[in-house]
Write a protein that holds these residues in place. Sequence first.
Motif, mmCIF file in Angstrom:
data_model
loop_
_atom_site.group_PDB
_atom_site.id
_atom_site.type_symbol
_atom_site.label_atom_id
_atom_site.label_comp_id
_atom_site.label_asym_id
_atom_site.label_seq_id
_atom_site.Cartn_x
_atom_site.Cartn_y
_atom_site.Cartn_z
ATOM 1 N N SER A 1 40.666 46.332 32.208
ATOM 2 C CA SER A 1 41.542 45.670 31.260
ATOM 3 C C SER A 1 41.072 44.239 31.026
ATOM 4 O O SER A 1 40.552 43.582 31.907
ATOM 5 N N LEU B 1 51.355 47.227 24.865
ATOM 6 C CA LEU B 1 52.006 47.746 26.065
ATOM 7 C C LEU B 1 53.491 47.429 25.964
ATOM 8 O O LEU B 1 53.864 46.278 25.704
ATOM 9 N N ALA C 1 53.555 50.482 33.578
ATOM 10 C CA ALA C 1 53.384 49.444 32.558
ATOM 11 C C ALA C 1 53.223 48.072 33.204
ATOM 12 O O ALA C 1 52.389 47.262 32.769
ATOM 13 N N ILE D 1 45.564 47.374 22.733
ATOM 14 C CA ILE D 1 46.760 48.121 23.092
ATOM 15 C C ILE D 1 48.002 47.251 22.942
ATOM 16 O O ILE D 1 47.946 46.029 23.083
ATOM 17 N N ILE E 1 51.285 51.954 24.168
ATOM 18 C CA ILE E 1 51.532 52.551 25.481
ATOM 19 C C ILE E 1 52.967 52.207 25.874
ATOM 20 O O ILE E 1 53.288 51.043 26.115
ATOM 21 N N GLU F 1 44.304 54.182 31.099
ATOM 22 C CA GLU F 1 43.109 53.519 30.598
ATOM 23 C C GLU F 1 42.032 54.541 30.217
ATOM 24 O O GLU F 1 41.372 54.400 29.183
ATOM 25 N N LYS G 1 57.776 48.207 27.184
ATOM 26 C CA LYS G 1 58.854 48.768 27.993
ATOM 27 C C LYS G 1 60.126 48.727 27.134
ATOM 28 O O LYS G 1 60.674 47.637 26.915
ATOM 29 N N ALA H 1 47.934 54.344 36.193
ATOM 30 C CA ALA H 1 47.421 53.303 35.300
ATOM 31 C C ALA H 1 45.958 53.557 34.949
ATOM 32 O O ALA H 1 45.536 53.375 33.795
ATOM 33 N N LEU I 1 49.688 47.789 34.528
ATOM 34 C CA LEU I 1 48.740 47.577 33.428
ATOM 35 C C LEU I 1 48.819 46.138 32.924
ATOM 36 O O LEU I 1 47.795 45.524 32.607
ATOM 37 N N ALA I 2 50.026 45.585 32.861
ATOM 38 C CA ALA I 2 50.179 44.193 32.426
ATOM 39 C C ALA I 2 49.476 43.243 33.384
ATOM 40 O O ALA I 2 48.830 42.271 32.955
#
Length: 204
Positions: free
Chosen positions: A2, A77, A40, A75, A18, A188, A79, A184, A43-44
């Motif tokens: 990432s 991302l 999530a 992307i 995502i 990806e 929530k 995660a 990933l953040a």
Amino acid sequence: MSTNATSPSGAGAEPWLIAGLGNPGPQYAGNRHNVGFMVADLLASRIGGSFKTHRARAQVLEGRIGTPGISSHRIILAKPMSFMNVSGGPVTALRDFYRVPVERIVAVHDELDIDYGALRLKKGGGDNGHNGLKSITKSLGPDYHRVRFGVGRPPGRMTVADYVLRDFSTVERKELDYFVDRAADAVEALVVDGLERAQSTYNS
């Protein structure tokens, strides 16, 4: 894999959306139903940014994954900050705002019919009784991707609602970080390598 949002962008590539599914509020944070939020959040942290409140009733972070440069992938991302059973509203609003094709939308969610920690990646299909997917499908149709994180079936006579709205058990938490990390990675891989290659690696 990432990178942050300041990396060079691919020429005109459409973004991926995502959506990690869960329920907002600290009382739900450790629930099985909130594993999408957990993925999530990881990933953040990999992207190196923080979520911001979006008018679509969601927490959103824009970034890139993949090899830095023209081969990286943009992307969005997200929530959703609605409750699980109305996830379709925020996801649809984000789809419209960022102009994301449905085939570039990924829902990350808990799955009862898969053993704890196992993953299944797929595109399309039914909702299998999952209220978050049911809401998204009602709004978008079924042709989005799913990263399904196994939580197993409830024991004994425990209801599904009670089970998914409880925290992972002490035993489950011993491996939870590893399984969330693997999920995660699967997200990806789906974006960077495509569904078939990601399935061959992560569909366990």
